[in-house]
Scaffold this motif. Sequence first.
Motif, PDB file in Angstrom:
ATOM      1  N   PHE A  28       0.836  -1.203   0.000  1.00  0.00           N
ATOM      2  CA  PHE A  28       0.000   0.000   0.000  1.00  0.00           C
ATOM      3  C   PHE A  28       0.867   1.247   0.000  1.00  0.00           C
ATOM      4  O   PHE A  28       2.071   1.185   0.246  1.00  0.00           O
ATOM      5  CB  PHE A  28      -0.954   0.002   1.202  1.00  0.00           C
ATOM      6  CG  PHE A  28      -0.271  -0.012   2.544  1.00  0.00           C
ATOM      7  CD1 PHE A  28       0.050   1.159   3.198  1.00  0.00           C
ATOM      8  CD2 PHE A  28       0.038  -1.220   3.166  1.00  0.00           C
ATOM      9  CE1 PHE A  28       0.669   1.142   4.445  1.00  0.00           C
ATOM     10  CE2 PHE A  28       0.652  -1.250   4.412  1.00  0.00           C
ATOM     11  CZ  PHE A  28       0.966  -0.071   5.047  1.00  0.00           C
ATOM     12  N   ASP A  29       0.250   2.376  -0.311  1.00  0.00           N
ATOM     13  CA  ASP A  29       0.912   3.678  -0.267  1.00  0.00           C
ATOM     14  C   ASP A  29       0.188   4.558   0.740  1.00  0.00           C
ATOM     15  O   ASP A  29      -1.037   4.472   0.888  1.00  0.00           O
ATOM     16  CB  ASP A  29       0.889   4.355  -1.636  1.00  0.00           C
ATOM     17  CG  ASP A  29       1.753   3.618  -2.636  1.00  0.00           C
ATOM     18  OD1 ASP A  29       2.917   3.313  -2.305  1.00  0.00           O
ATOM     19  OD2 ASP A  29       1.276   3.339  -3.748  1.00  0.00           O
ATOM     20  N   ALA A  30       0.948   5.395   1.434  1.00  0.00           N
ATOM     21  CA  ALA A  30       0.370   6.272   2.451  1.00  0.00           C
ATOM     22  C   ALA A  30       0.995   7.657   2.360  1.00  0.00           C
ATOM     23  O   ALA A  30       2.151   7.808   1.968  1.00  0.00           O
ATOM     24  CB  ALA A  30       0.611   5.688   3.843  1.00  0.00           C
ATOM     25  N   VAL A  31       0.201   8.640   2.728  1.00  0.00           N
ATOM     26  CA  VAL A  31       0.690  10.003   2.918  1.00  0.00           C
ATOM     27  C   VAL A  31       0.296  10.385   4.333  1.00  0.00           C
ATOM     28  O   VAL A  31      -0.870  10.270   4.707  1.00  0.00           O
ATOM     29  CB  VAL A  31       0.077  10.985   1.899  1.00  0.00           C
ATOM     30  CG1 VAL A  31       0.513  12.405   2.200  1.00  0.00           C
ATOM     31  CG2 VAL A  31       0.450  10.596   0.481  1.00  0.00           C
ATOM     32  N   MET A  32       1.292  10.778   5.129  1.00  0.00           N
ATOM     33  CA  MET A  32       1.046  11.120   6.532  1.00  0.00           C
ATOM     34  C   MET A  32       1.426  12.563   6.816  1.00  0.00           C
ATOM     35  O   MET A  32       2.367  13.092   6.220  1.00  0.00           O
ATOM     36  CB  MET A  32       1.888  10.227   7.457  1.00  0.00           C
ATOM     37  CG  MET A  32       1.225   8.953   7.838  1.00  0.00           C
ATOM     38  SD  MET A  32       2.067   8.150   9.216  1.00  0.00           S
ATOM     39  CE  MET A  32       3.383   7.316   8.378  1.00  0.00           C
ATOM     40  N   THR A  33       0.710  13.132   7.761  1.00  0.00           N
ATOM     41  CA  THR A  33       1.044  14.449   8.296  1.00  0.00           C
ATOM     42  C   THR A  33       1.122  14.323   9.802  1.00  0.00           C
ATOM     43  O   THR A  33       0.212  13.778  10.424  1.00  0.00           O
ATOM     44  CB  THR A  33      -0.036  15.489   7.925  1.00  0.00           C
ATOM     45  OG1 THR A  33      -0.153  15.546   6.504  1.00  0.00           O
ATOM     46  CG2 THR A  33       0.325  16.864   8.449  1.00  0.00           C
ATOM     47  N   GLN A  34       2.233  14.785  10.357  1.00  0.00           N
ATOM     48  CA  GLN A  34       2.385  14.793  11.808  1.00  0.00           C
ATOM     49  C   GLN A  34       2.357  16.225  12.290  1.00  0.00           C
ATOM     50  O   GLN A  34       3.099  17.078  11.817  1.00  0.00           O
ATOM     51  CB  GLN A  34       3.700  14.136  12.229  1.00  0.00           C
ATOM     52  CG  GLN A  34       3.883  14.126  13.741  1.00  0.00           C
ATOM     53  CD  GLN A  34       5.168  13.463  14.190  1.00  0.00           C
ATOM     54  OE1 GLN A  34       5.810  12.737  13.443  1.00  0.00           O
ATOM     55  NE2 GLN A  34       5.551  13.733  15.426  1.00  0.00           N
ATOM     56  N   SER A  35       1.473  16.501  13.240  1.00  0.00           N
ATOM     57  CA  SER A  35       1.381  17.813  13.866  1.00  0.00           C
ATOM     58  C   SER A  35       1.457  17.588  15.373  1.00  0.00           C
ATOM     59  O   SER A  35       0.495  17.094  15.976  1.00  0.00           O
ATOM     60  CB  SER A  35       0.070  18.497  13.476  1.00  0.00           C
ATOM     61  OG  SER A  35      -0.030  19.749  14.112  1.00  0.00           O
ATOM     62  N   GLY A  36       2.603  17.892  15.964  1.00  0.00           N
ATOM     63  CA  GLY A  36       2.825  17.549  17.362  1.00  0.00           C
ATOM     64  C   GLY A  36       2.811  16.041  17.497  1.00  0.00           C
ATOM     65  O   GLY A  36       3.537  15.342  16.788  1.00  0.00           O
ATOM     66  N   SER A  62      -5.666   7.822  11.336  1.00  0.00           N
ATOM     67  CA  SER A  62      -5.689   8.786  12.441  1.00  0.00           C
ATOM     68  C   SER A  62      -5.049   8.128  13.656  1.00  0.00           C
ATOM     69  O   SER A  62      -5.369   6.987  13.996  1.00  0.00           O
ATOM     70  CB  SER A  62      -7.111   9.249  12.755  1.00  0.00           C
ATOM     71  OG  SER A  62      -7.919   8.165  13.101  1.00  0.00           O
ATOM     72  N   GLY A  63      -4.121   8.863  14.272  1.00  0.00           N
ATOM     73  CA  GLY A  63      -3.433   8.261  15.401  1.00  0.00           C
ATOM     74  C   GLY A  63      -2.530   9.226  16.121  1.00  0.00           C
ATOM     75  O   GLY A  63      -2.667  10.443  16.000  1.00  0.00           O
ATOM     76  N   THR A  64      -1.574   8.634  16.856  1.00  0.00           N
ATOM     77  CA  THR A  64      -0.658   9.430  17.659  1.00  0.00           C
ATOM     78  C   THR A  64       0.758   8.867  17.581  1.00  0.00           C
ATOM     79  O   THR A  64       0.964   7.709  17.215  1.00  0.00           O
ATOM     80  CB  THR A  64      -1.081   9.450  19.145  1.00  0.00           C
ATOM     81  OG1 THR A  64      -1.110   8.115  19.635  1.00  0.00           O
ATOM     82  CG2 THR A  64      -2.436  10.112  19.330  1.00  0.00           C
ATOM     83  N   ARG A  65       1.672   9.723  17.982  1.00  0.00           N
ATOM     84  CA  ARG A  65       3.078   9.332  18.098  1.00  0.00           C
ATOM     85  C   ARG A  65       3.625   9.869  19.409  1.00  0.00           C
ATOM     86  O   ARG A  65       3.395  11.031  19.756  1.00  0.00           O
ATOM     87  CB  ARG A  65       3.884   9.911  16.942  1.00  0.00           C
ATOM     88  CG  ARG A  65       5.353   9.580  17.077  1.00  0.00           C
ATOM     89  CD  ARG A  65       6.166  10.209  16.004  1.00  0.00           C
ATOM     90  NE  ARG A  65       7.562   9.805  16.120  1.00  0.00           N
ATOM     91  CZ  ARG A  65       8.531  10.353  15.437  1.00  0.00           C
ATOM     92  NH1 ARG A  65       8.271  11.311  14.580  1.00  0.00           N
ATOM     93  NH2 ARG A  65       9.760   9.937  15.612  1.00  0.00           N
ATOM     94  N   SER A  66       4.346   9.016  20.111  1.00  0.00           N
ATOM     95  CA  SER A  66       5.025   9.424  21.329  1.00  0.00           C
ATOM     96  C   SER A  66       6.436   8.861  21.261  1.00  0.00           C
ATOM     97  O   SER A  66       6.639   7.654  21.415  1.00  0.00           O
ATOM     98  CB  SER A  66       4.280   8.890  22.553  1.00  0.00           C
ATOM     99  OG  SER A  66       4.987   9.220  23.725  1.00  0.00           O
ATOM    100  N   GLY A  67       7.412   9.717  20.968  1.00  0.00           N
ATOM    101  CA  GLY A  67       8.789   9.248  20.790  1.00  0.00           C
ATOM    102  C   GLY A  67       8.871   8.306  19.605  1.00  0.00           C
ATOM    103  O   GLY A  67       8.499   8.665  18.498  1.00  0.00           O
ATOM    104  N   SER A  68       9.310   7.075  19.857  1.00  0.00           N
ATOM    105  CA  SER A  68       9.402   6.108  18.762  1.00  0.00           C
ATOM    106  C   SER A  68       8.145   5.240  18.646  1.00  0.00           C
ATOM    107  O   SER A  68       8.052   4.404  17.764  1.00  0.00           O
ATOM    108  CB  SER A  68      10.632   5.220  18.941  1.00  0.00           C
ATOM    109  OG  SER A  68      10.529   4.484  20.140  1.00  0.00           O
ATOM    110  N   ASN A  69       7.155   5.452  19.520  1.00  0.00           N
ATOM    111  CA  ASN A  69       5.916   4.666  19.478  1.00  0.00           C
ATOM    112  C   ASN A  69       4.870   5.335  18.604  1.00  0.00           C
ATOM    113  O   ASN A  69       4.614   6.536  18.743  1.00  0.00           O
ATOM    114  CB  ASN A  69       5.350   4.483  20.886  1.00  0.00           C
ATOM    115  CG  ASN A  69       6.279   3.703  21.772  1.00  0.00           C
ATOM    116  OD1 ASN A  69       6.806   2.666  21.382  1.00  0.00           O
ATOM    117  ND2 ASN A  69       6.511   4.208  22.967  1.00  0.00           N
ATOM    118  N   VAL A  70       4.267   4.544  17.731  1.00  0.00           N
ATOM    119  CA  VAL A  70       3.231   5.027  16.824  1.00  0.00           C
ATOM    120  C   VAL A  70       2.017   4.124  16.962  1.00  0.00           C
ATOM    121  O   VAL A  70       2.152   2.901  17.041  1.00  0.00           O
ATOM    122  CB  VAL A  70       3.726   4.990  15.358  1.00  0.00           C
ATOM    123  CG1 VAL A  70       2.616   5.330  14.389  1.00  0.00           C
ATOM    124  CG2 VAL A  70       4.900   5.922  15.171  1.00  0.00           C
TER     125      VAL A  70
END
Length: 138
Positions: A28-36, A62-70
């Motif tokens: 699959f292909d994905a486009v992601m945007t991370q804001s904070g 839709s999700g979150t990131r904390s350090g190296s955890n996604v």
Amino acid sequence: MAGSDSLSGSWTGRFDYDNITHGTPVSFDAVMTQSGSILRGEIVEPNTFRPEATDTLLSILSGTRSGSNVSFIKTYTDFEDTDHPHYEGQVNTTATRITGRWHFPNMSGVKGTFLLARTAQAAVRKKAQAAVELVFKD
């Protein structure tokens, strides 16, 4: 540290099923945007499991990131369903790969592994940006 590198950009990936009777590997292909710590994006993949839907499936990430955890949820837009796959993974130190596991909460046997990698074009831009930052820091 991976936590300081944004995951925004273009990615290519693959998910595998733990039990091959549920399906074969899917690219699959994905486009992601991370804001904070917030992740948003879109995923496009071939339709391998919904005969009533089109050949290509679109989903919202839709999700979150904390350090190296996604962690993120993939919500398909091509059909109605209340059970969406959940992804949990780790970002590598250069923020160019994410690996982990996925599962459907209401279908305990439908689960597996996944890999996301920045596309070549995105990786080249990231490398050029890093080189420019090194020049300015010296």
